[in-house]
Design a protein around this motif. Structure first.
Motif, PDB file in Angstrom:
ATOM      1  N   VAL A 200       8.414   3.486  -3.968  1.00  0.00           N
ATOM      2  CA  VAL A 200       6.959   3.595  -3.828  1.00  0.00           C
ATOM      3  C   VAL A 200       6.591   3.427  -2.360  1.00  0.00           C
ATOM      4  O   VAL A 200       6.908   2.399  -1.749  1.00  0.00           O
ATOM      5  CB  VAL A 200       6.226   2.545  -4.682  1.00  0.00           C
ATOM      6  CG1 VAL A 200       4.716   2.654  -4.488  1.00  0.00           C
ATOM      7  CG2 VAL A 200       6.595   2.685  -6.143  1.00  0.00           C
ATOM      8  N   ARG A 201       5.922   4.422  -1.794  1.00  0.00           N
ATOM      9  CA  ARG A 201       5.475   4.316  -0.402  1.00  0.00           C
ATOM     10  C   ARG A 201       4.168   3.555  -0.352  1.00  0.00           C
ATOM     11  O   ARG A 201       3.203   3.894  -1.047  1.00  0.00           O
ATOM     12  CB  ARG A 201       5.301   5.695   0.226  1.00  0.00           C
ATOM     13  CG  ARG A 201       4.783   5.583   1.663  1.00  0.00           C
ATOM     14  CD  ARG A 201       4.988   6.824   2.464  1.00  0.00           C
ATOM     15  NE  ARG A 201       4.530   6.600   3.839  1.00  0.00           N
ATOM     16  CZ  ARG A 201       5.084   7.143   4.904  1.00  0.00           C
ATOM     17  NH1 ARG A 201       6.131   7.937   4.771  1.00  0.00           N
ATOM     18  NH2 ARG A 201       4.603   6.905   6.113  1.00  0.00           N
ATOM     19  N   ILE A 202       4.146   2.522   0.502  1.00  0.00           N
ATOM     20  CA  ILE A 202       2.952   1.693   0.652  1.00  0.00           C
ATOM     21  C   ILE A 202       2.506   1.759   2.097  1.00  0.00           C
ATOM     22  O   ILE A 202       3.256   1.399   3.017  1.00  0.00           O
ATOM     23  CB  ILE A 202       3.228   0.231   0.241  1.00  0.00           C
ATOM     24  CG1 ILE A 202       3.729   0.189  -1.209  1.00  0.00           C
ATOM     25  CG2 ILE A 202       1.981  -0.622   0.407  1.00  0.00           C
ATOM     26  CD1 ILE A 202       4.236  -1.162  -1.639  1.00  0.00           C
ATOM     27  N   ASN A 203       1.302   2.227   2.320  1.00  0.00           N
ATOM     28  CA  ASN A 203       0.681   2.256   3.640  1.00  0.00           C
ATOM     29  C   ASN A 203      -0.274   1.076   3.724  1.00  0.00           C
ATOM     30  O   ASN A 203      -1.250   1.005   2.974  1.00  0.00           O
ATOM     31  CB  ASN A 203      -0.089   3.561   3.853  1.00  0.00           C
ATOM     32  CG  ASN A 203       0.798   4.788   3.758  1.00  0.00           C
ATOM     33  OD1 ASN A 203       2.002   4.722   4.046  1.00  0.00           O
ATOM     34  ND2 ASN A 203       0.221   5.914   3.355  1.00  0.00           N
ATOM     35  N   ASN A 227      -3.160   2.477   1.249  1.00  0.00           N
ATOM     36  CA  ASN A 227      -3.375   2.133  -0.159  1.00  0.00           C
ATOM     37  C   ASN A 227      -3.278   0.642  -0.405  1.00  0.00           C
ATOM     38  O   ASN A 227      -3.468   0.178  -1.531  1.00  0.00           O
ATOM     39  CB  ASN A 227      -2.420   2.903  -1.073  1.00  0.00           C
ATOM     40  CG  ASN A 227      -0.968   2.785  -0.643  1.00  0.00           C
ATOM     41  OD1 ASN A 227      -0.618   1.942   0.179  1.00  0.00           O
ATOM     42  ND2 ASN A 227      -0.117   3.650  -1.196  1.00  0.00           N
ATOM     43  N   LEU A 228      -3.000  -0.127   0.658  1.00  0.00           N
ATOM     44  CA  LEU A 228      -3.008  -1.594   0.568  1.00  0.00           C
ATOM     45  C   LEU A 228      -3.748  -2.144   1.776  1.00  0.00           C
ATOM     46  O   LEU A 228      -3.318  -1.965   2.921  1.00  0.00           O
ATOM     47  CB  LEU A 228      -1.592  -2.154   0.503  1.00  0.00           C
ATOM     48  CG  LEU A 228      -1.482  -3.682   0.424  1.00  0.00           C
ATOM     49  CD1 LEU A 228      -2.233  -4.235  -0.794  1.00  0.00           C
ATOM     50  CD2 LEU A 228      -0.030  -4.126   0.397  1.00  0.00           C
ATOM     51  N   PHE A 456       0.326   1.675  -7.880  1.00  0.00           N
ATOM     52  CA  PHE A 456      -0.275   2.266  -6.688  1.00  0.00           C
ATOM     53  C   PHE A 456      -0.824   3.663  -6.930  1.00  0.00           C
ATOM     54  O   PHE A 456      -1.569   4.182  -6.097  1.00  0.00           O
ATOM     55  CB  PHE A 456       0.715   2.246  -5.515  1.00  0.00           C
ATOM     56  CG  PHE A 456       0.627   0.974  -4.713  1.00  0.00           C
ATOM     57  CD1 PHE A 456      -0.195   0.888  -3.602  1.00  0.00           C
ATOM     58  CD2 PHE A 456       1.336  -0.154  -5.090  1.00  0.00           C
ATOM     59  CE1 PHE A 456      -0.300  -0.285  -2.874  1.00  0.00           C
ATOM     60  CE2 PHE A 456       1.247  -1.333  -4.374  1.00  0.00           C
ATOM     61  CZ  PHE A 456       0.416  -1.404  -3.262  1.00  0.00           C
ATOM     62  N   GLU A 457      -0.499   4.280  -8.041  1.00  0.00           N
ATOM     63  CA  GLU A 457      -1.112   5.567  -8.354  1.00  0.00           C
ATOM     64  C   GLU A 457      -2.587   5.409  -8.736  1.00  0.00           C
ATOM     65  O   GLU A 457      -3.323   6.400  -8.778  1.00  0.00           O
ATOM     66  CB  GLU A 457      -0.327   6.266  -9.473  1.00  0.00           C
ATOM     67  CG  GLU A 457       1.019   6.782  -8.980  1.00  0.00           C
ATOM     68  CD  GLU A 457       1.728   7.641 -10.007  1.00  0.00           C
ATOM     69  OE1 GLU A 457       1.349   7.577 -11.194  1.00  0.00           O
ATOM     70  OE2 GLU A 457       2.671   8.354  -9.621  1.00  0.00           O
ATOM     71  N   PRO A 491       1.414   9.755   5.383  1.00  0.00           N
ATOM     72  CA  PRO A 491       1.673  10.532   4.165  1.00  0.00           C
ATOM     73  C   PRO A 491       1.691   9.641   2.931  1.00  0.00           C
ATOM     74  O   PRO A 491       1.823   8.410   3.022  1.00  0.00           O
ATOM     75  CB  PRO A 491       3.042  11.142   4.431  1.00  0.00           C
ATOM     76  CG  PRO A 491       3.691  10.212   5.406  1.00  0.00           C
ATOM     77  CD  PRO A 491       2.585   9.686   6.260  1.00  0.00           C
ATOM     78  N   TYR A 492       1.542  10.260   1.765  1.00  0.00           N
ATOM     79  CA  TYR A 492       1.585   9.520   0.499  1.00  0.00           C
ATOM     80  C   TYR A 492       3.016   9.111   0.216  1.00  0.00           C
ATOM     81  O   TYR A 492       3.964   9.805   0.576  1.00  0.00           O
ATOM     82  CB  TYR A 492       1.048  10.383  -0.640  1.00  0.00           C
ATOM     83  CG  TYR A 492      -0.447  10.550  -0.592  1.00  0.00           C
ATOM     84  CD1 TYR A 492      -1.273   9.557  -1.086  1.00  0.00           C
ATOM     85  CD2 TYR A 492      -1.015  11.685  -0.034  1.00  0.00           C
ATOM     86  CE1 TYR A 492      -2.652   9.697  -1.053  1.00  0.00           C
ATOM     87  CE2 TYR A 492      -2.387  11.840   0.008  1.00  0.00           C
ATOM     88  CZ  TYR A 492      -3.211  10.847  -0.499  1.00  0.00           C
ATOM     89  OH  TYR A 492      -4.568  10.982  -0.451  1.00  0.00           O
TER      90      TYR A 492
END
Length: 492
Positions: A200-203, A227-228, A456-457, A491-492
């Protein structure tokens, strides 16, 4: 657990007596977080080094005290050196993160001229934090007080278990009197960072305390497709939670907020033990040696053996008692009629007026002589003589010196606790992209850890109808940029 589910956690610990003890406590918290399988852990603003709540460092406009300078020295010594540079408030950026800066070897020390190792910078705090993250497997984000180039910055570091520190924030706008001791960080440090946990990519990016009240700071983070959203703070008011819920809805991102919970004990403060947590003019600072007296109108007068002015000699037989106004002006008070009469230092320091009573002024019913008319002091310390009002029986039978109100002490809502109250109540919390409180707020709990599993979606689901940094922002009509900051969306 869903493949896109990540466990977020936070806590509300208070700074310990020394910086090494605080780092040791941080390690214990990280190990406990690991045992609960927490992936990302946020800790409060200024957690390492301490938040100087209630401290003034002996400063008023136009004057400083030697004691205040010593206090500042101790605070500076408790700050950590991460081996970074000033860099116009941005530090060395990628050069610092990638450890390409020259080492700290000093001629004449035990370092040799042939060993300017690039990894030997600072006081070792960076290496300790990276070790803790690596050994626990927890992605740690913590607030700290960073010193470099003779200045201090309120900072946040992002510590990845695999890569070490991958980014650092410096607070761009210290709030109020924080500006006395903290320098302004560069907006370039608002750059978000990315990590990947179980695919899971977390920005993620952080806004520190009242930076969250700055709409353009928030927008600069949303624009990077985070997203965080992380909000380490020192604000323990009930209103803070509503701001965090707004941020979550605005950015369609998960929000974690972390604040110290500082208990009401003399040994537990939000700054290292060597730093005083009281103002010399605060009634709370001299409470143990005070007595009070209520007059017939319910006004409270505090009598103290302490001189109210920090600038006046404590022992001077010919000097009259005085007090300081909020602007720092010293006002000499009338002498007591009887040699043994106590000195009145405050008429408002202990009791808070009820809502039905006027709190903008203090009535003086104690008159030093029978010929003096009753007077009132307004909030600016100006005396107003009242007409046609006779002094009370208590005033005529026991004359006392008259005193203008002491400098106002901040209320609990402003962050200064009275005896028996928490210095800061905490309030750490975790919020969903739809503004739902998933965990917390964690009030008056400085030992627990709160956490929750998130998908996270949900951030993408929320952008069906609101993408604040996308088309919803009408970026065809409004242009947004920040000097020195790359706003390219991650990026997502």
């Amino acid at each position: 657990m869903s493949p896109t589910t990540i466990r977020l956690g936070t806590a509300s610990p208070s700074t310990q007596a020394t910086t090494p003890e605080t780092i040791a406590q941080l390690e214990q918290i990280a190990r406990r977080a690991a045992s609960k399988k927490i992936d990302i852990l946020l800790l409060p603003e200024a957690y390492i080094g301490g938040y100087p709540r209630g401290t003034h460092f002996g400063c008023v406009i136009g004057s400083r005290t030697a004691e205040g300078r010593e206090e500042y020295l101790r605070y500076f010594q408790n700050a950590v050196d991460l081996g970074d540079t000033v860099g116009d408030g941005a530090g060395a950026g990628e050069a610092w993160i990638k450890r390409t800066l020259p080492g700290d070897a000093v001629l004449g020390s035990n370092e040799t001229r042939k060993e300017p190792a690039a990894n030997k910078r600072g006081d070792g705090t960076r290496e300790q934090l990276e070790r803790i993250a690596r050994e626990t497997g927890v992605f740690i984000v913590t607030g700290l007080i960073e010193k470099t180039g003779g200045s201090m910055y309120c900072s946040v570091v992002y510590v990845c278990p695999k890569q070490g520190i991958i980014g650092k924030r410096r607070k761009v706008m210290p709030t109020g009197t924080e500006r006395l001791v903290w320098a302004q960080g560069s907006p370039a440090t608002l750059r978000a960072v990315s990590t990947t946990i179980r695919g899971v990519r977390i920005n993620l990016a952080a806004a520190i305390c009242w930076e969250n009240y700055m709409p353009l700071v928030r927008q600069s983070l949303y624009s990077q497709n985070i997203n965080l959203y992380l909000a380490p703070t020192a604000d323990g008011r009930d209103t803070w939670l509503s701001l965090m819920r707004t941020v979550a809805i605005e950015g369609r991102c998960f929000v974690i907020s972390s604040n110290m919970a500082v208990p009401p004990t003399s040994s537990s403060t939000s700054i290292p033990q060597a730093i005083s947590n009281g103002h010399p003019n605060d009634s709370s600072a001299i409470l143990t040696e005070e007595t009070d007296h209520d007059d017939d109108d319910g006004n409270t007068t505090i009598f103290s053996d302490h001189h109210p002015s920090p600038f006046a000699p404590k022992h001077h037989s010919n000097r009259r008692a005085s007090c300081l106004t909020t602007e720092g002006f010293e006002i000499a008070l009338p002498r007591p009629k009887s040699p043994g009469a106590p000195t009145a230092t405050s008429t408002t320091g202990r009791n808070t007026p009820s809502p039905t009573r006027t709190s903008s002024s203090t009535v003086n019913t104690f008159t030093p002589s029978s010929k003096r008319r009753t007077s009132v002091f307004d909030e600016d310390g100006n005396e107003i003589v009242l007409c046609c009002k006779k002094p009370s029986h208590a005033a005529t039978s026991q004359p006392q010196p008259m005193a203008p109100p002491a400098p106002r002490v901040a209320s609990r809502r402003e962050g200064i606790a009275s005896s028996g109250e928490w210095v800061c109540k905490g309030g750490s919390s975790i919020i969903s992209p739809f503004g739902e409180v998933l965990s917390g707020p964690q009030w008056e709990d400085n030992t627990g850890i709160i956490y929750t599993d998130v998908d996270f979606e949900d951030c993408i689901r929320g952008r069906l109808d609101l993408d604040t940094a996308g088309s919803y922002s009408r970026n065809d009509s409004f242009e947004f940029r920040v000097k020195g900051l790359d706003l390219s969306p991650l990026p997502y």
